[in-house]
Scaffold this active site. Sequence first.
Site, PDB file in Angstrom:
ATOM      1  N   GLU A  38       1.132  -1.181   0.018  1.00  0.00           N
ATOM      2  CA  GLU A  38      -0.068   0.045  -0.141  1.00  0.00           C
ATOM      3  C   GLU A  38       0.876   1.283   0.042  1.00  0.00           C
ATOM      4  OE1 GLU A  38      -2.772   0.374   3.235  1.00  0.00           O
ATOM      5  OE2 GLU A  38      -3.340   2.301   2.680  1.00  0.00           O
ATOM      6  N   ARG A 264       5.165 -12.738   9.918  1.00  0.00           N
ATOM      7  CA  ARG A 264       5.815 -11.641   9.556  1.00  0.00           C
ATOM      8  C   ARG A 264       7.339 -11.435  10.316  1.00  0.00           C
ATOM      9  NH1 ARG A 264       2.355  -7.523   9.592  1.00  0.00           N
ATOM     10  NH2 ARG A 264       3.798  -5.822   9.882  1.00  0.00           N
ATOM     11  N   LYS A 274       4.159   0.753   9.771  1.00  0.00           N
ATOM     12  CA  LYS A 274       4.208   2.004   9.133  1.00  0.00           C
ATOM     13  C   LYS A 274       3.640   3.118   9.708  1.00  0.00           C
ATOM     14  CE  LYS A 274       3.101   0.040   4.791  1.00  0.00           C
ATOM     15  NZ  LYS A 274       2.584   0.320   3.507  1.00  0.00           N
TER      16      LYS A 274
END
Length: 559
Positions: A38, A264, A274
């Site tokens: 994104e 992850r 983020k």
Amino acid sequence: MTADTAAAEAGRDFIRDIIQADLSSHKHREIVTRFPPEPNGYLHIGHAKSIALNFGIAQEFKGHCNLRFDDTNPTKEEQEYIDSIQADVRWLGYDWGKNLFYASDYFEQLYQWAEGLIRAGLAYVDDQSQEDIRLTRGTLTEPGRNSPFRDRTVAENLELFRRMRAGEFQNGARVLRARIDMASGNINLRDPVLYRILHAHHPRTGDTWSIYPSYDYAHGQSDAIEGITHSICTLEFEDHRPLYDWFIEKLPVPSRPRQYEFARLNLTYTVLSKRVLTQLVRDGHVAGWDDPRMPTIAGLRRRGVPPAAVREFVKRIGVAKANSVVDVGMLEFCIREELNRTALRRMAVLRPLKVVIENYPQGQSEELEAVNHPDDPSKGTRRIAFGRELYIEQDDFMENPPKKFFRLSPGNEVRLRYAYFIKCTNVVKNAAGEVVELRCTYDPATKGGNAPDGRKVKATMHWVSALQSRPAEIRIYNQLFAKPNPDASNFAADLNPQSLEILKDARVEPAIAESTASDPVQFERQGYFVRDPDSTPDKLVFNRTIGLRDTFAKEVGKG
Ligand code: ATP
Ligand code: MG
């Protein structure tokens, strides 16, 4: 990586096992993966894991990997991020070729499919507020409650959805929801939102749309449009997989991708979110997204970390199905390994102390030969200037040394790297009693670093010529966070106040100053350093990529 290595790579992790099996059973002829960022921030080292996995698999199994921007939320997305993401993926050494896509390219198709769901009675326009939708969703133990708008007619739903698209309603006034099951044990299946109203300018579609699809709705369908065979994502999407499959089953999509989840990357002393990274930048805790203390790819690059070290790190940590936290020392190990192999050796003095060699003739100087890499003769040699006035490192001298201090002290002899043995004869102090200069003598017979009479010294020290060396600013970075497990919800409290130390009076040998290469070099006995873009012709600036381990212990052992 060539396809020949695919066999060797196949058994590396459970995802590669699945892919190998799908190829062997002819379920798929070509493997297609994607990396779907994104564009709402810069990429970080966690993304590097996903990039290496998706692009790596495509290379190894002779398929291809798409770079797809998941640009469905225009309020947070910017062109700057789109550009930086492309630069970072390339820098890591991966290439999407012609396969660059944007979820926004599929907005019209996604919209048409949503109308299809409405016609099939599988979606409805809900007038409830976000808050009411949240409140009626239920909990893990309680079922949700049906919306009072759930049984609208197809005609009414179509009309309202078209008017949502036409921009007739305010943000938040209505949403389009899938009509699945408010009592499902999986909360993601309790009539998830497919579209929300958002009057926002989109970097690519401009003002065309006033409704935007949710991640869950856009993602799997984008995969299907692109013919993705294996849609690899992180574990938090495991619970979304039934919804992913529901859309693929209900919609006339051109292919049937499958989603697989892996753990992850988490790193000690590091926050990989983020949201937090954005806040660090916005609140000025760091100098920008590419601040060398940031775990962003841009930060690692500016710090001098070679892409090969990142790839090696990602390879070593592997791909698993259980979440864990990797020691940041593992990343540092990979950086040191790579730089030790590749970086040219140079001499620089970070905190200079002046040395005058009293028996070296005034006005004379000479050039000595120094190797550029001790293990790699092909990297050649260079000439370094030696003269009467030099700089050494302040902490390489002690006036009253403890027992095991073998470096320079009054009366003690040491070797200057590539040069001579010197001995300290006198200490010059300022009014405050601080040592400002050393008076030494050298032994001309020890040129090159060895004494013809076979006498030994216990330390070899780096130095630079006072006349020939150039001034430089050196930025020493430490962990951005003081705690191994920083609290992402209150990260400011865990910041390391000593994460940046600036040394303004360093001196570097001319070869460092003259090089325009952007590769890091080793400053002998100090670590690896890289020229910072802040450098100007008048003012050199270097970042410390990483220090050498056990500097003192090594010196003691050298003899
Ligand atoms: P954040 O949650 O920090 O905002 P994100 O995961 O939502 O980041 P995306 O741009 O959606 O950011 O991520 C793109 C891809 O990178 C996704 O497939 C995601 O699963 C993967 N990814 C993100 N963070 C990590 C991580 N720490 N380790 C491995 N993969 C990751
Ligand atoms: Mg995401």
